[in-house]
Enzyme design. Structure first.
Site, mmCIF file in Angstrom:
data_model
loop_
_atom_site.group_PDB
_atom_site.id
_atom_site.type_symbol
_atom_site.label_atom_id
_atom_site.label_comp_id
_atom_site.label_asym_id
_atom_site.label_seq_id
_atom_site.Cartn_x
_atom_site.Cartn_y
_atom_site.Cartn_z
ATOM 1 N N CYS A 147 -25.145 -6.032 -9.499
ATOM 2 C CA CYS A 147 -24.968 -7.487 -9.470
ATOM 3 C C CYS A 147 -26.265 -8.139 -8.999
ATOM 4 O O CYS A 147 -26.498 -9.308 -9.262
ATOM 5 C CB CYS A 147 -23.767 -7.896 -8.642
ATOM 6 S SG CYS A 147 -23.759 -7.219 -7.021
ATOM 7 N N GLU B 82 -17.301 -11.498 -4.457
ATOM 8 C CA GLU B 82 -18.667 -11.065 -4.781
ATOM 9 C C GLU B 82 -18.718 -10.986 -6.294
ATOM 10 O O GLU B 82 -18.336 -9.985 -6.888
ATOM 11 C CB GLU B 82 -18.951 -9.677 -4.186
ATOM 12 C CG GLU B 82 -18.858 -9.594 -2.678
ATOM 13 C CD GLU B 82 -20.034 -10.243 -1.965
ATOM 14 O OE1 GLU B 82 -21.008 -10.653 -2.646
ATOM 15 O OE2 GLU B 82 -19.979 -10.362 -0.734
#
Ligand code: UN1
Length: 510
Positions: A298, A264
């Site tokens: 993010c 990720e």
């Protein structure tokens, strides 16, 4: 010293200690020599002990041992452990949220939201523990059954980042545990206390349910500890959240030993704002996604691609909203923007704004450091809105800070092309009232991201869906849907009950 407007370090340290002990962490964990700091003042909260790379091997050995028991424990029984973890998280939601606020600089509401996300994934994982479905498919041979079974995979290493210091661990851990895998966690150096608090709750759940002690291990430490996990042949799955640069190192190293990895990595998430968009909605969606969490998710919105007919009004309204954002101590009511995690983040932001100006951009608002006089070691910034003449080099880069670049477009095709012309592929959205445009954005030739939204921003995904993205975001998927499959191995089984031995594909061998 007391700083008007910001709490003092002694008070913050006392709050951290009380929260940690309430979670059930061992006091001895605070007798180390590595400072745990808070970005709220830059001051020290406590001192913790780091593991060494040499200790990783022992931890993996203990996890392998725990796996032998855990993999044959029925999945619904494994689910009972995760159910207990969810209960303890609900009971200690505020304690853990305090630690998240103090270490990651999140507002109280966002920190509680992070813990809620942990409770949610526990709920989902408990349900999954009675599912973990394999399929049965028709065999071409009479008297045969063809099916697949999902088995526990092995030891899972989790490397997590500062910005979601506990939720990302829980997405991995709740699912890994019901899938039958022990977890070893190496959190960010910036958030040791949050991880000690979360791990203490899981330790309590383990004790309460009689699960093997070492299905959960926490290793605080530096880069060397992370690397030892990456390289250990008995770590079956390495799940890492962080920068694309980190992922570029991790992936080939894990692949080189034929381990599995789940990455990720970064995002350069954008919203397209179409002429038909409800601008009230778009403004609110943009402000939360771009300025919330001080731009340090993010999934933070880093680009807005707005139609030329609405771009001026949109920028004006977003800038007006930005000017009302209260910046400061994130544990104070009403504050919406806390500090950046530290000096390097601030320097990166400043450098990006300079580059943007050099590349023809115009800073509409923000970008200035504030509260420096009160806390010279803390980095509070006004979130910035920057109009850009085009998608220049700095716009295509992820800067982990609250900067949103605004570009104008004429045709939807052009907007989608701009949207996809960045290296990352995490999250995306379109604000439009035109259904055909929305569908186009979600179609195969639309957004190339792992997450594509309509009429909401890019951040704040729910745990029910699979979370992750394409391209330089790393391709991994965590959380809901069928992301659990990454934590298990699949066996295809053919069972012959015919008493004959027909061969597949009509092969004769006699
Ligand atoms: C992250 O920033 O690493 O979608 C995760 C979101 C959150 C998770 C963000 N649910 O913004």
């Amino acid at each position: 010293a007391t700083r008007p407007g910001l709490p003092d370090d002694t008070d913050l340290a006392a709050r951290a200690r009380a929260a940690l002990l309430a979670c059930g962490a061992d006091e001895a964990a605070l007798a180390g020599d590595q400072p745990a700091r808070t970005p709220i003042t830059g001051g020290e909260l406590a001192r913790v002990t780091w593991a060494t790379a040499a200790e990783v091997d022992d931890a993996v050995g203990r996890a392998v041992e725990a796996f032998a028991t855990w993999r044959t424990t029925p999945a619904p029984v494994r689910g009972a452990l995760v159910k207990r973890l969810g209960e303890l998280l609900a009971e200690h939601k505020d304690d853990l949220a305090v630690l998240v606020s103090l270490e990651a600089g999140k507002t109280t509401s966002e920190a509680r939201g992070e813990v809620q996300e942990m409770i949610d994934i526990c709920d989902l994982a408990v349900g999954m523990s009675r599912q973990l479905y394999g399929r049965t498919m028709p065999s071409e041979r009479p008297g045969h059954r063809l099916m697949e079974t999902w088995h526990p995979l092995g030891v899972v290493g989790v490397i997590s980042a500062f910005n979601f210091p506990v939720a990302v661990w829980s997405w991995n851990t709740a699912v890994a545990l019901v899938c039958g895998d022990p977890v070893i966690w190496k959190p960010s150096e910036a958030t040791p206390l949050s991880s000690l608090g979360a791990a203490a709750l899981l330790d309590r759940a383990i004790a309460d349910t009689g699960a093997p002690q070492h299905v959960s291990q926490l290793l605080l430490g530096g880069r060397d500890v992370g690397e030892a996990l990456v390289d250990h042949p008995d770590v079956a799955l390495l799940s890492a959240t962080g920068s694309t640069r980190m992922g570029r190192e991790v992936a080939p190293r894990v692949a080189g030993r034929f381990g599995r990895y789940l990455l990720e990595l970064g995002g350069n998430n954008a919203a397209i704002v179409a002429p038909s968009a409800d601008l009230d909605l778009a403004v609110r969606g943009i402000v939360f996604a771009a300025a919330g969490t001080a731009g340090q998710r993010c999934t933070t919105m880093r680009r807005v691609i707005a139609h030329s007919s609405v771009v001026d009004e949109l920028v004006e309204r977003v800038a007006a909203a930005y000017r009302t954002l209260a910046i400061g101590d994130p544990t104070t009511d009403g504050v919406l923007v806390g500090p950046l995690i530290g000096a390097p983040a601030y320097e990166t932001m400043t450098a990006a704004l300079t580059a943007a100006t050099e590349q023809g951009g115009q800073i509409v608002c923000g970008g200035t450091r504030v509260l420096e006089d009160l806390a010279p070691d803390a980095y509070y910034v006004e979130p910035a809105v920057v109009r850009m003449p085009g998608q220049t080099a700095i716009v295509r880069q992820e800067t982990f800070a609250p900067i949103v670049y605004v570009l104008a477009y004429e045709e939807l095709d052009e907007a989608i092309a701009l949207h996809n012309a960045v290296p990352h592929g995490l999250s995306s959205s379109i604000f439009t009232a035109d259904q055909a445009e929305a569908e186009r954005f979600l179609a195969a030739d639309g957004s190339d991201c792992g997450i594509s939204n309509v009429n909401i921003g890019t951040s704040g995904a729910e745990i029910g869906g699979a979370f992750g993205g394409e391209k330089e975001t790393g391709g991994g998927r965590e959380s809901g849907s069928d992301a659990w499959k990454a934590y298990m191995r699949r066996a295809t089984n053919t069972v012959n009950y015919s008493g004959e031995l027909p061969l597949a594909q009509g092969v004769e061998f006699a």
